[in-house]
Design a protein around this motif. Structure first.
Motif, PDB file in Angstrom:
ATOM      1  N   VAL A   9      -6.671  35.919 -21.450  1.00  0.00           N
ATOM      2  CA  VAL A   9      -7.974  35.852 -22.104  1.00  0.00           C
ATOM      3  C   VAL A   9      -7.764  35.434 -23.555  1.00  0.00           C
ATOM      4  N   LYS A  10      -8.579  34.508 -24.012  1.00  0.00           N
ATOM      5  CA  LYS A  10      -8.497  34.091 -25.406  1.00  0.00           C
ATOM      6  C   LYS A  10      -8.964  35.237 -26.308  1.00  0.00           C
ATOM      7  N   SER A  11      -8.254  35.409 -27.387  1.00  0.00           N
ATOM      8  CA  SER A  11      -8.533  36.539 -28.286  1.00  0.00           C
ATOM      9  C   SER A  11      -9.969  36.512 -28.798  1.00  0.00           C
ATOM     10  N   LYS A  12     -10.446  35.330 -29.184  1.00  0.00           N
ATOM     11  CA  LYS A  12     -11.803  35.245 -29.737  1.00  0.00           C
ATOM     12  C   LYS A  12     -12.855  35.618 -28.699  1.00  0.00           C
ATOM     13  N   ARG A  13     -12.580  35.300 -27.464  1.00  0.00           N
ATOM     14  CA  ARG A  13     -13.535  35.606 -26.397  1.00  0.00           C
ATOM     15  C   ARG A  13     -13.698  37.115 -26.223  1.00  0.00           C
ATOM     16  N   VAL A  14     -12.582  37.824 -26.095  1.00  0.00           N
ATOM     17  CA  VAL A  14     -12.674  39.264 -25.876  1.00  0.00           C
ATOM     18  C   VAL A  14     -13.196  39.972 -27.128  1.00  0.00           C
ATOM     19  N   ILE A  15     -12.863  39.461 -28.299  1.00  0.00           N
ATOM     20  CA  ILE A  15     -13.359  40.061 -29.546  1.00  0.00           C
ATOM     21  C   ILE A  15     -14.877  39.962 -29.621  1.00  0.00           C
ATOM     22  N   ARG A  16     -15.425  38.810 -29.284  1.00  0.00           N
ATOM     23  CA  ARG A  16     -16.882  38.640 -29.329  1.00  0.00           C
ATOM     24  C   ARG A  16     -17.573  39.505 -28.295  1.00  0.00           C
ATOM     25  N   GLN A  17     -16.915  39.727 -27.155  1.00  0.00           N
ATOM     26  CA  GLN A  17     -17.509  40.597 -26.142  1.00  0.00           C
ATOM     27  C   GLN A  17     -17.463  42.056 -26.576  1.00  0.00           C
ATOM     28  N   TRP A  18     -16.392  42.464 -27.226  1.00  0.00           N
ATOM     29  CA  TRP A  18     -16.352  43.827 -27.782  1.00  0.00           C
ATOM     30  C   TRP A  18     -17.523  44.055 -28.738  1.00  0.00           C
ATOM     31  N   ILE A  19     -17.766  43.062 -29.582  1.00  0.00           N
ATOM     32  CA  ILE A  19     -18.856  43.185 -30.560  1.00  0.00           C
ATOM     33  C   ILE A  19     -20.201  43.304 -29.844  1.00  0.00           C
ATOM     34  N   ALA A  20     -20.390  42.487 -28.813  1.00  0.00           N
ATOM     35  CA  ALA A  20     -21.646  42.532 -28.057  1.00  0.00           C
ATOM     36  C   ALA A  20     -21.853  43.888 -27.386  1.00  0.00           C
ATOM     37  N   LYS A  60     -26.327  42.830 -21.540  1.00  0.00           N
ATOM     38  CA  LYS A  60     -25.890  42.532 -22.905  1.00  0.00           C
ATOM     39  C   LYS A  60     -24.869  41.401 -22.915  1.00  0.00           C
ATOM     40  N   VAL A  61     -24.026  41.352 -21.864  1.00  0.00           N
ATOM     41  CA  VAL A  61     -22.963  40.345 -21.769  1.00  0.00           C
ATOM     42  C   VAL A  61     -23.094  39.623 -20.440  1.00  0.00           C
ATOM     43  N   LEU A  62     -23.156  38.294 -20.497  1.00  0.00           N
ATOM     44  CA  LEU A  62     -23.193  37.463 -19.298  1.00  0.00           C
ATOM     45  C   LEU A  62     -22.139  36.377 -19.455  1.00  0.00           C
ATOM     46  N   ASP A  63     -21.027  36.500 -18.710  1.00  0.00           N
ATOM     47  CA  ASP A  63     -19.896  35.587 -18.847  1.00  0.00           C
ATOM     48  C   ASP A  63     -19.682  34.831 -17.542  1.00  0.00           C
ATOM     49  N   PHE A  64     -20.152  33.569 -17.519  1.00  0.00           N
ATOM     50  CA  PHE A  64     -19.969  32.682 -16.376  1.00  0.00           C
ATOM     51  C   PHE A  64     -19.063  31.510 -16.773  1.00  0.00           C
ATOM     52  N   GLU A  65     -18.160  31.750 -17.708  1.00  0.00           N
ATOM     53  CA  GLU A  65     -17.397  30.656 -18.309  1.00  0.00           C
ATOM     54  C   GLU A  65     -16.384  30.033 -17.355  1.00  0.00           C
ATOM     55  N   ASP A  66     -15.943  30.784 -16.350  1.00  0.00           N
ATOM     56  CA  ASP A  66     -14.831  30.333 -15.523  1.00  0.00           C
ATOM     57  C   ASP A  66     -15.239  29.599 -14.251  1.00  0.00           C
ATOM     58  N   PHE A  67     -16.491  29.327 -14.075  1.00  0.00           N
ATOM     59  CA  PHE A  67     -16.859  28.483 -12.941  1.00  0.00           C
ATOM     60  C   PHE A  67     -18.162  27.755 -13.229  1.00  0.00           C
ATOM     61  N   ASP A  68     -18.476  26.830 -12.372  1.00  0.00           N
ATOM     62  CA  ASP A  68     -19.590  25.921 -12.594  1.00  0.00           C
ATOM     63  C   ASP A  68     -20.905  26.563 -12.150  1.00  0.00           C
TER      64      ASP A  68
END
Length: 678
Positions: free
Chosen positions: A206-217, A343-351
């Motif tokens: 996992v990219k650091s910036k991605r997980v950091i932004r999700q922690w904040i959310a 609060k968090v919706l992560d569909f980044e890994d597929f189309d």
């Protein structure tokens, strides 16, 4: 400690030690160690300020006494460094070869002379590889398998049921207990952050910036005076890394974590905690479903009709999707109303082929990331209703014209796309004052000047990427960048159709700028870059200049990475002079079509680790003075002519570059490797 010292020597300890305060105990230990030659070992220390308590009791009588401290927490090490005589030895994970050697000693200590039979070579490699060089785990697994039948079917059955073995086998439970110590020592705010790594699939980077932004959310990150939430969260991640609970899988040039993951053992522990605390529900390809009734977070790798029937969507706050793309997108479209509290919706890994038009119903959403490859896909206008949105990441769509409604998202901190047009936001983008990241904005349209002018109002912007910049907008662009005093990363690509070159004139360049990429028809090497004393990464691609940039750039003493693509350079020689680029670690030079010789003075680039030279068609030999680069680890030269190196024999190259572990020299056609050593 005082009692143990007396017991080891057979002495009678002082009376009433239980009644002594800290000062008296310290004096007793100090007096006991006086004039003695001793070795004291403190194993598995967790208290950060441990040394502050003990240092007054330690006596250095200059007679060879030693104190050893082992810890899994780097903060303990940093605290101990306050003593001038402290030395740190950081143990590395075992290599695959070392791991197999340890495994063999444990698994076959009673059989086959300590070596595995041929039929078990493959399965042994698979089992060992899973533990990523962790000695404790490898020794325990090997010890367990030493009691099992030495045949392929038995070992395959063990590998398939490994997670169950970890829970039930007495030899492996000890590993869990050791890991539990690391978890139990965490402050509460870090426990939730660690749990988050269990949301992702096993072995997922996992990219650091991605997980950091999700922690904040999620609300895991608390405000600290003088820091952004992102900076605080980065500190959280660093602490988890220092505590050896999170592994760094890739690094940025400045040494910070770019990508990270957790070890399989840590992941198993996290997933058990997910069940215990009802942190996250998982759906996977193997048909496994967690049994929690109330679901707060949902991580999906496979979904089907039966799965949706058992989900109480009204409780879900965070939804992550990995894989099974076609089904996931169609089911989400039909079930989106179940997730109004997301609060968090992560569909980044597929189309995600079907973006719901009623996206605005997710009024609590703070983090939205999705991937859409449909060329005609549009961002729904209802997105303007997401008043709490902080991060919006749009992957896949090559060109996306954002609706003007996005300008209503005044809390948005990060807006990232592949190629985005903000033309509809030209009257509102300047009011999005919270923006820190705005990446890959296309300016190839009428009205671009208004967009650029509005960008100058974004005083908090730290990461900016602009594409297709035209000559006619150079002045207004310079003015806007002058206003961005917090900028850390800047990427500008000029429009390829322009015949004229761009001249950026920054009177007040951003003082905090660390990464600068200028690609395209820029008139000269900007003199203002020399004022950027915090610059660590510089990338210049196709500038319209025939001058040697090294004479100017060598004064950037904090530069760590330099990438030069100089197809217009007319010189026959490139010279790295003594005293220049003192901290440079990576140097890449491309497309110097006329250069015949590269000279490296002694005293230049003393920290260089990687040197890449590509498309240097007239280069006649390896760089003169390359032997001065004592820290060089990798040399890659590609695209050389057949005559390259005619004046030097292979023996000469071996002597000159004998200190470099890996060297590759290839012609442009890749048909023959001229020189290779590794």
């Amino acid at each position: 400690m005082l009692l143990k010292l007396h017991k080891q020597k057979g002495d009678k300890p002082p009376e009433d030690t239980s009644q002594m305060n800290r000062e008296l105990l310290t004096n007793e230990v100090r007096n006991y160690l006086q004039q003695k030659r001793y070795v004291v070992v403190f194993d598995d220390v967790w208290t950060v300020h441990f040394w502050d308590d003990f240092k007054f009791a330690a006596i250095d009588s200059k007679n060879g006494s030693r104190i050893f401290i082992t810890t899994r927490n780097k903060n303990v090490v940093n605290s101990c460094k306050k003593s001038s005589f402290t030395e740190m030895f950081e143990l590395q994970c075992l290599t695959q070869e070392q791991s197999l050697e340890l495994f063999n000693k444990k698994a076959f200590k009673f059989d086959y002379g300590g070596c595995y039979p041929n039929e078990l070579i493959g399965i042994a490699n698979e089992i060992v590889k899973k533990w990523n060089g962790l000695p404790l785990a490898i020794a325990a697994i090997g010890g367990l398998l030493s009691t099992r039948e030495k045949n392929l079917s038995e070992w395959q059955r063990f590998r398939e049921n490994l997670n169950l073995e970890l829970k039930t086998d007495t030899d492996l439970i000890g590993i869990k207990e050791v890991l539990s110590l690391s978890y139990d020592d965490l402050p509460c705010y870090l426990k939730s952050c660690l749990f988050y790594f269990g949301v992702y699939p096993e072995d997922y980077e996992v990219k650091s910036k991605r997980v950091i932004r999700q922690w904040i959310a999620e609300g895991f990150v608390k405000e600290e005076r003088g820091k952004t939430l992102e900076e605080v969260a980065e500190g959280y991640l660093t602490e988890l890394i220092h505590r050896s609970l999170v592994q760094v899988s890739s690094l940025r040039i400045d040494g910070k974590a770019k990508g990270c993951r957790v070890h399989d053992l840590i992941c198993n522990m996290i997933l058990e905690k997910h069940e215990d605390f009802n942190f996250c529900k998982h759906s996977s390809d193997d048909g496994q479903r967690s049994s929690s009734e109330i679901v707060r977070r949902l991580s999906i790798t496979t979904i089907d009709d039966a799965f949706w029937e058992c989900i109480h969507g009204s409780h879900v706050r965070s939804l992550f999707c990995f894989g099974n793309q076609e089904k996931s997108s169609s089911y989400f479209k039909g079930n989106s109303t179940k997730y109004k509290l997301l609060k968090v919706l992560d569909f980044e890994d597929f189309d995600l082929k079907n973006i719901p038009n009623n996206l605005g119903i997710f009024i609590h959403l703070k983090y939205l990331s999705y991937n859409n490859s449909n060329s005609g896909a549009e961002v729904p206008k209802s997105i303007g209703m997401l008043q709490n949105l902080e991060t919006l990441v749009i992957r896949g769509i090559y060109y996306c014209e954002l609706p003007k409604e996005i300008s209503k998202l005044i809390k948005l901190r990060h807006l990232i796309g592949k190629t985005m047009s903000l033309i509809q936001l030209k009257n509102g983008i300047g009011e999005m004052k919270s923006l820190q990241t705005l990446r890959r904005v296309s300016l190839n349209m009428d009205g671009a000047a208004e967009v650029i002018k509005a960008l100058g109002k974004l005083k908090l912007i730290r990461n900016l990427g602009l594409l297709d910049v035209h000559k006619q907008n150079e002045s207004i662009l310079s003015s806007s960048i002058n206003e961005m005093q917090h900028l850390e990363i800047l990427y500008i690509r000029s429009c390829f159709n322009d015949n004229e070159s761009i001249d950026l004139n920054l009177i007040s360049p951003p003082p905090m700028l660390q990464n600068l990429i200028l690609q395209g028809k820029f008139k000269e090497f900007p003199e203002w870059t020399l004022d950027l004393q915090n610059l660590t990464m510089l990338r210049l691609v196709w500038p319209c200049s025939d001058k040697d940039p090294l004479q100017s750039l060598k004064s950037l003493q904090h530069l760590l990475s330099l990438y030069l693509d100089l197809y217009r350079y007319e010189g026959l020689q490139l010279h790295f002079q003594d005293g220049g680029f003192q901290k440079l670690e990576v140097s890449t030079v491309i497309r110097l079509s006329r250069v015949r010789e590269i000279i490296i003075d002694k005293g230049s680039m003393p920290s260089l680790k990687t040197l890449r030279l590509m498309y240097l068609r007239n280069l006649k030999n390896i760089p003169t003075g390359i032997q001065h680069l004592e820290k060089l680890e990798y040399v890659y030269i590609w695209g050389v002519v057949d005559e390259f190196g005619e004046r030097s024999s292979t023996e000469d190259w071996n002597w000159i570059m004998e200190h470099v572990p890996l060297v590759k020299i290839l012609p442009q056609d890749y048909e023959e490797i001229k020189y290779l050593r590794s």
